[in-house]
Motif scaffolding. Structure first.
Motif, mmCIF file in Angstrom:
data_model
loop_
_atom_site.group_PDB
_atom_site.id
_atom_site.type_symbol
_atom_site.label_atom_id
_atom_site.label_comp_id
_atom_site.label_asym_id
_atom_site.label_seq_id
_atom_site.Cartn_x
_atom_site.Cartn_y
_atom_site.Cartn_z
ATOM 1 N N ARG A 1 3.304 -4.516 12.337
ATOM 2 C CA ARG A 1 3.054 -3.139 12.761
ATOM 3 C C ARG A 1 4.200 -2.263 12.261
ATOM 4 O O ARG A 1 5.341 -2.691 12.196
ATOM 5 C CB ARG A 1 2.908 -3.053 14.276
ATOM 6 C CG ARG A 1 1.615 -3.703 14.754
ATOM 7 C CD ARG A 1 1.209 -3.285 16.131
ATOM 8 N NE ARG A 1 -0.038 -3.987 16.478
ATOM 9 C CZ ARG A 1 -0.255 -4.614 17.619
ATOM 10 N NH1 ARG A 1 0.678 -4.615 18.565
ATOM 11 N NH2 ARG A 1 -1.402 -5.211 17.853
ATOM 12 N N SER B 1 -5.915 -10.477 5.096
ATOM 13 C CA SER B 1 -6.931 -9.657 4.446
ATOM 14 C C SER B 1 -6.328 -8.504 3.645
ATOM 15 O O SER B 1 -6.985 -7.930 2.774
ATOM 16 C CB SER B 1 -7.885 -9.079 5.491
ATOM 17 O OG SER B 1 -7.212 -8.148 6.329
ATOM 18 N N GLN C 1 0.853 -1.192 0.000
ATOM 19 C CA GLN C 1 0.000 0.000 0.000
ATOM 20 C C GLN C 1 0.883 1.234 0.000
ATOM 21 O O GLN C 1 1.983 1.225 0.540
ATOM 22 C CB GLN C 1 -0.925 0.011 1.222
ATOM 23 C CG GLN C 1 -1.920 1.182 1.236
ATOM 24 C CD GLN C 1 -2.965 1.047 2.318
ATOM 25 O OE1 GLN C 1 -3.576 -0.007 2.475
ATOM 26 N NE2 GLN C 1 -3.179 2.107 3.064
ATOM 27 N N LEU D 1 0.614 1.727 12.658
ATOM 28 C CA LEU D 1 -0.358 1.032 11.816
ATOM 29 C C LEU D 1 -0.167 -0.470 11.909
ATOM 30 O O LEU D 1 0.899 -0.953 12.282
ATOM 31 C CB LEU D 1 -0.210 1.500 10.371
ATOM 32 C CG LEU D 1 -0.337 3.010 10.163
ATOM 33 C CD1 LEU D 1 0.073 3.400 8.753
ATOM 34 C CD2 LEU D 1 -1.757 3.480 10.447
ATOM 35 N N GLU D 2 -1.225 -1.212 11.573
ATOM 36 C CA GLU D 2 -1.187 -2.671 11.632
ATOM 37 C C GLU D 2 -1.682 -3.257 10.323
ATOM 38 O O GLU D 2 -2.765 -2.906 9.841
ATOM 39 C CB GLU D 2 -2.046 -3.167 12.800
ATOM 40 C CG GLU D 2 -2.093 -4.686 12.910
ATOM 41 C CD GLU D 2 -2.876 -5.152 14.131
ATOM 42 O OE1 GLU D 2 -2.397 -4.899 15.256
ATOM 43 O OE2 GLU D 2 -3.954 -5.753 13.964
ATOM 44 N N ASP E 1 -2.848 -6.687 8.469
ATOM 45 C CA ASP E 1 -3.281 -8.084 8.527
ATOM 46 C C ASP E 1 -2.929 -8.703 7.173
ATOM 47 O O ASP E 1 -3.605 -8.422 6.179
ATOM 48 C CB ASP E 1 -4.785 -8.168 8.780
ATOM 49 C CG ASP E 1 -5.292 -9.606 8.839
ATOM 50 O OD1 ASP E 1 -4.563 -10.519 8.406
ATOM 51 O OD2 ASP E 1 -6.421 -9.824 9.299
ATOM 52 N N GLU F 1 -5.727 -5.729 4.947
ATOM 53 C CA GLU F 1 -6.246 -4.511 5.554
ATOM 54 C C GLU F 1 -5.208 -3.872 6.469
ATOM 55 O O GLU F 1 -4.524 -4.553 7.235
ATOM 56 C CB GLU F 1 -7.515 -4.827 6.360
ATOM 57 C CG GLU F 1 -8.159 -3.594 6.981
ATOM 58 C CD GLU F 1 -9.410 -3.921 7.784
ATOM 59 O OE1 GLU F 1 -10.129 -2.973 8.130
ATOM 60 O OE2 GLU F 1 -9.638 -5.116 8.072
ATOM 61 N N ILE F 2 -5.108 -2.555 6.386
ATOM 62 C CA ILE F 2 -4.221 -1.793 7.264
ATOM 63 C C ILE F 2 -5.074 -0.859 8.108
ATOM 64 O O ILE F 2 -5.867 -0.069 7.586
ATOM 65 C CB ILE F 2 -3.183 -0.989 6.464
ATOM 66 C CG1 ILE F 2 -2.227 -1.953 5.737
ATOM 67 C CG2 ILE F 2 -2.396 -0.053 7.373
ATOM 68 C CD1 ILE F 2 -1.188 -1.260 4.875
ATOM 69 N N THR F 3 -4.909 -0.948 9.417
ATOM 70 C CA THR F 3 -5.685 -0.139 10.349
ATOM 71 C C THR F 3 -4.736 0.572 11.313
ATOM 72 O O THR F 3 -3.558 0.226 11.411
ATOM 73 C CB THR F 3 -6.671 -1.011 11.155
ATOM 74 O OG1 THR F 3 -5.930 -2.056 11.813
ATOM 75 C CG2 THR F 3 -7.717 -1.639 10.241
ATOM 76 N N VAL F 4 -5.254 1.554 12.034
ATOM 77 C CA VAL F 4 -4.468 2.262 13.044
ATOM 78 C C VAL F 4 -4.522 1.467 14.344
ATOM 79 O O VAL F 4 -5.597 1.246 14.898
ATOM 80 C CB VAL F 4 -5.001 3.687 13.266
ATOM 81 C CG1 VAL F 4 -4.230 4.367 14.404
ATOM 82 C CG2 VAL F 4 -4.877 4.509 11.985
ATOM 83 N N TRP F 5 -3.349 1.049 14.814
ATOM 84 C CA TRP F 5 -3.280 0.360 16.108
ATOM 85 C C TRP F 5 -3.135 1.358 17.238
ATOM 86 O O TRP F 5 -3.769 1.235 18.273
ATOM 87 C CB TRP F 5 -2.122 -0.632 16.137
ATOM 88 C CG TRP F 5 -1.961 -1.311 17.476
ATOM 89 C CD1 TRP F 5 -2.790 -2.252 18.020
ATOM 90 C CD2 TRP F 5 -0.934 -1.073 18.450
ATOM 91 N NE1 TRP F 5 -2.339 -2.624 19.277
ATOM 92 C CE2 TRP F 5 -1.205 -1.917 19.558
ATOM 93 C CE3 TRP F 5 0.185 -0.250 18.489
ATOM 94 C CZ2 TRP F 5 -0.389 -1.947 20.700
ATOM 95 C CZ3 TRP F 5 0.995 -0.278 19.613
ATOM 96 C CH2 TRP F 5 0.702 -1.122 20.703
ATOM 97 N N ASP G 1 1.088 7.869 13.875
ATOM 98 C CA ASP G 1 0.299 6.637 13.993
ATOM 99 C C ASP G 1 1.208 5.419 13.955
ATOM 100 O O ASP G 1 2.224 5.414 13.248
ATOM 101 C CB ASP G 1 -0.702 6.502 12.845
ATOM 102 C CG ASP G 1 -1.845 7.492 12.924
ATOM 103 O OD1 ASP G 1 -2.185 7.918 14.037
ATOM 104 O OD2 ASP G 1 -2.399 7.839 11.854
#
Length: 263
Positions: A22, A38, A3, A32-33, A35, A40-44, A30
């Motif tokens: 991470r 999937s 990404q 980020l994490e 997975d 998918e990247i999200t804010v940890w 931030d």
């Protein structure tokens, strides 16, 4: 590329117990994490105090180098409570801006402290050092670097590697059984490099302007992994530890390798 569109990525770390990667986006403050299953990247962790380098402790905890907090902090990896301070000063003076960190299996923590994250802050230390924290006391490993940056341990944890992103070269320090270090010597006369990773065979992966430069454990150049953007750091991960994850400016990248490596 996994990404793009980030501000400046750094500090990748693989958490084997959770099966996630991470990494930091420093200007966005931030952590980020990713997975990998999937994509998918999200804010940890938001408001991470400008965290740069990250590491994972033997018990799974996250270790974080906070530029704005001027400290190394720690928190459980499966949740995001307010982190607690591991170390924030040396002999009464605040650190510059801890940059990268690694933890030995016996609990000794080693980290670099250049001035890159100081911003408008006032430096209290008259040098840019490499430090060790044994759980009680912060000791100086070396104060001769221009800008100490990436840090890693050999697979058997008897060698400590530190890169210099200002003056270049890769230094190696012998590590004793108690975690103390000897005098450093130059292992590789390399161009200035940022972060690094080490594989199970002891090969070194340095992020430089050329890409990810790979060296054998004796310092012999092996080759270069080209990256579309200049890489800042890298780490091994994935289910078989053969995926090299690379943080490179605005993008997160990965490449599959034949030799597994250390997270």
């Amino acid at each position: 590329q996994i990404q793009g569109g980030f501000e400046f990525t750094e500090g990748p770390v693989w958490l084997a117990d959770l099966g996630v990667l991470r990494f930091s986006d420093i200007p966005a403050t931030d952590i980020l994490e990713l997975d990998p299953l999937s994509g998918e990247i999200t804010v940890w962790r938001a408001d991470s105090q400008g965290t740069n380098g990250n590491a994972v402790a033997p018990n799974g905890d996250m270790l974080m180098c906070e530029h704005l907090g001027r400290r190394v902090s720690r928190s459980p990896a499966d949740a995001a409570p307010a982190p607690v301070t591991v170390a924030s000063e040396y002999q009464g003076d605040s650190f510059n801006s801890p940059n990268d960190v690694i933890m030995r299996s016996d609990g000794n923590i080693y980290f670099t402290d250049p001035t890159y994250g100081l911003g408008g802050g006032q430096a209290e230390l008259p040098f840019r050092g490499v430090f060790r924290f044994d759980g009680t006391t912060v000791t100086l490993v070396d104060d001769s670097f221009g800008q100490p940056n990436g840090i890693a341990l050999s697979p058997d944890e008897t060698k400590l590697y530190v890169s210099d992103s200002q003056d270049g070269g890769l230094m190696v320090f012998d590590v004793a059984a108690d975690g103390s270090t000897g005098a450093g010597t130059e292992l590789i006369d390399a161009s200035p490099s940022d972060g690094m990773a080490v594989d199970d065979a002891g090969n070194l992966y340095l992020t430089t302007g050329a890409g990810v430069e790979v060296y054998k454990s004796d310092g012999t150049a092996w080759g270069v992994i080209p990256v579309p953007e200049q890489p800042a750091n890298c780490t091994f991960g994935g289910s078989n530890r053969r995926t090299l994850f690379i943080t490179a400016r605005t993008g997160l990248y990965s490449v599959e390798l034949n030799v597994p490596g250390l997270p």
